[in-house]
Scaffold this motif. Structure first.
Motif, short mmCIF file in Angstrom:
data_model
loop_
_atom_site.label_atom_id
_atom_site.label_comp_id
_atom_site.label_asym_id
_atom_site.label_seq_id
_atom_site.Cartn_x
_atom_site.Cartn_y
_atom_site.Cartn_z
N TYR A 166 0.83 -1.21 0.00
CA TYR A 166 0.00 0.00 0.00
C TYR A 166 0.87 1.26 0.00
O TYR A 166 0.59 2.22 -0.74
CB TYR A 166 -0.91 -0.01 1.22
CG TYR A 166 -1.63 1.29 1.47
CD1 TYR A 166 -2.70 1.69 0.67
CD2 TYR A 166 -1.22 2.14 2.51
CE1 TYR A 166 -3.35 2.89 0.89
CE2 TYR A 166 -1.87 3.33 2.74
CZ TYR A 166 -2.93 3.71 1.93
OH TYR A 166 -3.56 4.91 2.16
N PHE A 167 1.93 1.26 0.80
CA PHE A 167 2.80 2.44 0.87
C PHE A 167 3.51 2.68 -0.45
O PHE A 167 3.54 3.82 -0.96
CB PHE A 167 3.83 2.27 1.99
CG PHE A 167 4.79 3.42 2.11
CD1 PHE A 167 4.42 4.58 2.76
CD2 PHE A 167 6.05 3.34 1.54
CE1 PHE A 167 5.30 5.66 2.85
CE2 PHE A 167 6.93 4.41 1.62
CZ PHE A 167 6.56 5.57 2.28
N PHE A 172 3.71 6.54 -1.38
CA PHE A 172 4.99 7.13 -1.78
C PHE A 172 4.94 7.86 -3.13
O PHE A 172 5.52 8.94 -3.25
CB PHE A 172 6.07 6.05 -1.81
CG PHE A 172 7.44 6.58 -2.13
CD1 PHE A 172 8.12 7.39 -1.23
CD2 PHE A 172 8.05 6.29 -3.35
CE1 PHE A 172 9.38 7.89 -1.53
CE2 PHE A 172 9.30 6.79 -3.66
CZ PHE A 172 9.97 7.59 -2.74
N PRO A 173 4.26 7.32 -4.15
CA PRO A 173 4.22 8.04 -5.44
C PRO A 173 3.57 9.41 -5.35
O PRO A 173 3.83 10.28 -6.19
CB PRO A 173 3.40 7.10 -6.34
CG PRO A 173 3.58 5.75 -5.74
CD PRO A 173 3.63 5.99 -4.27
N ASN A 174 2.75 9.66 -4.33
CA ASN A 174 2.05 10.93 -4.19
C ASN A 174 2.75 11.88 -3.23
O ASN A 174 2.24 12.98 -2.96
CB ASN A 174 0.61 10.68 -3.70
CG ASN A 174 -0.20 9.87 -4.70
OD1 ASN A 174 -0.16 10.13 -5.90
ND2 ASN A 174 -0.94 8.90 -4.21
N GLY A 178 8.40 11.79 -4.60
CA GLY A 178 8.14 10.36 -4.70
C GLY A 178 7.92 9.93 -6.13
O GLY A 178 7.68 10.75 -7.02
N LYS A 179 7.98 8.66 -6.36
CA LYS A 179 7.72 8.12 -7.69
C LYS A 179 7.21 6.70 -7.57
O LYS A 179 7.33 6.06 -6.51
CB LYS A 179 8.98 8.14 -8.55
CG LYS A 179 10.12 7.29 -8.02
CD LYS A 179 11.32 7.35 -8.96
CE LYS A 179 12.47 6.48 -8.46
NZ LYS A 179 13.62 6.51 -9.39
N LYS A 180 6.64 6.19 -8.62
CA LYS A 180 6.08 4.84 -8.61
C LYS A 180 7.21 3.83 -8.72
O LYS A 180 7.95 3.81 -9.70
CB LYS A 180 5.10 4.68 -9.77
CG LYS A 180 4.32 3.37 -9.74
CD LYS A 180 3.25 3.37 -10.84
CE LYS A 180 2.51 2.06 -10.89
NZ LYS A 180 1.79 1.76 -9.63
N LEU A 181 7.34 2.99 -7.71
CA LEU A 181 8.41 2.00 -7.67
C LEU A 181 7.94 0.62 -8.12
O LEU A 181 8.74 -0.18 -8.61
CB LEU A 181 8.98 1.91 -6.25
CG LEU A 181 9.63 3.19 -5.71
CD1 LEU A 181 10.11 2.97 -4.28
CD2 LEU A 181 10.79 3.62 -6.60
#
Length: 218
Positions: A166-167, A172-174, A178-181
């Motif tokens: 969830y994190f 984290f992307p928001n 942050g970015k989508k990992l």
């Protein structure tokens, strides 16, 4: 007629939830009929890596699995499958460290956790006695398991893996910087998702009966 209705209902269930539920039901039935032993299904690293035994029985988390697939993962089957793979691999690694061998309940709690965090405003009721917001559901289930005398380590493992997913996926992307990992591999999208329409595609106009296609270009 009842059998037809049950079959129709089964085939209306989203694909991943259908496969997950069928695997759980068939595995449980095989154990109850003594076709296989539970000790052939538990997570045993020695058997997996030395004898290539495939393991892992999971109790049905049908309801929350289906709500996830029909809700936040609607039209994103490849992403849903990737969540299964990510959670399964991470859970297996943590299970090795904690010497936990039956991970089915942990996987169910992971599904519950992700669903609950994506539905934070939903009110829930537990046995008509307790009202709470959806994000508290995994903890309520863990407390109930503790009251039954069960170890909470498996539930904590599911909560931990669910929170990590969830994190990384939703929080984290928001965040600033942050970015989508968690990027779903292309081969999963190729297998499970319908190809996207080409925005530059322009279909040819329909030909009129009796007209030579060459004449339409003149």
């Amino acid at each position: 007629m009842a059998q037809r209705g049950l079959a129709a209902e089964f085939w209306q269930v989203p694909a991943v939830t259908r496969a997950y539920t069928a695997a759980c039901v068939l595995t449980t039935a095989a154990v109850q009929l003594e076709l296989i032993s539970p000790f052939q299904l538990y997570f045993n690293p020695d058997l997996i890596f030395r004898k290539f035994q495939v393991t892992g029985q999971a109790p049905p988390g049908y309801r929350y699995c289906r709500m996830l697939e029909e809700g936040s993962f609607r039209g994103r089957t490849a992403d849903f499958v990737f969540m299964f793979l990510f959670g399964g691999v991470l859970m297996t690694l943590f299970g090795l460290l904690a010497s936990l061998f039956f991970l089915g309940q942990a996987f169910t709690i992971m599904l519950v956790y992700v669903w609950s965090r994506r539905n934070p405003d939903l009110r829930m009721n537990f046995f008509g006695l307790l009202n709470f917001q959806a994000p508290f559901l995994p903890w309520v289930l863990m407390a109930f398991s503790l009251l039954l005398g069960n170890s909470v380590l498996v539930d904590l493992l599911g909560i931990a893996v669910g929170h990590i997913y969830y994190f990384l996926e939703d929080v984290f992307p928001n965040q600033p910087g942050g970015k989508k990992l968690l990027l779903t591999p292309s081969f999963l999208k190729l297998i499970f998702d319908a190809p996207e329409d080409d925005p530059n595609y322009r279909p040819l106009p329909e030909e009129q009966p009796g007209m030579d296609p060459m004449d339409r270009q003149q």
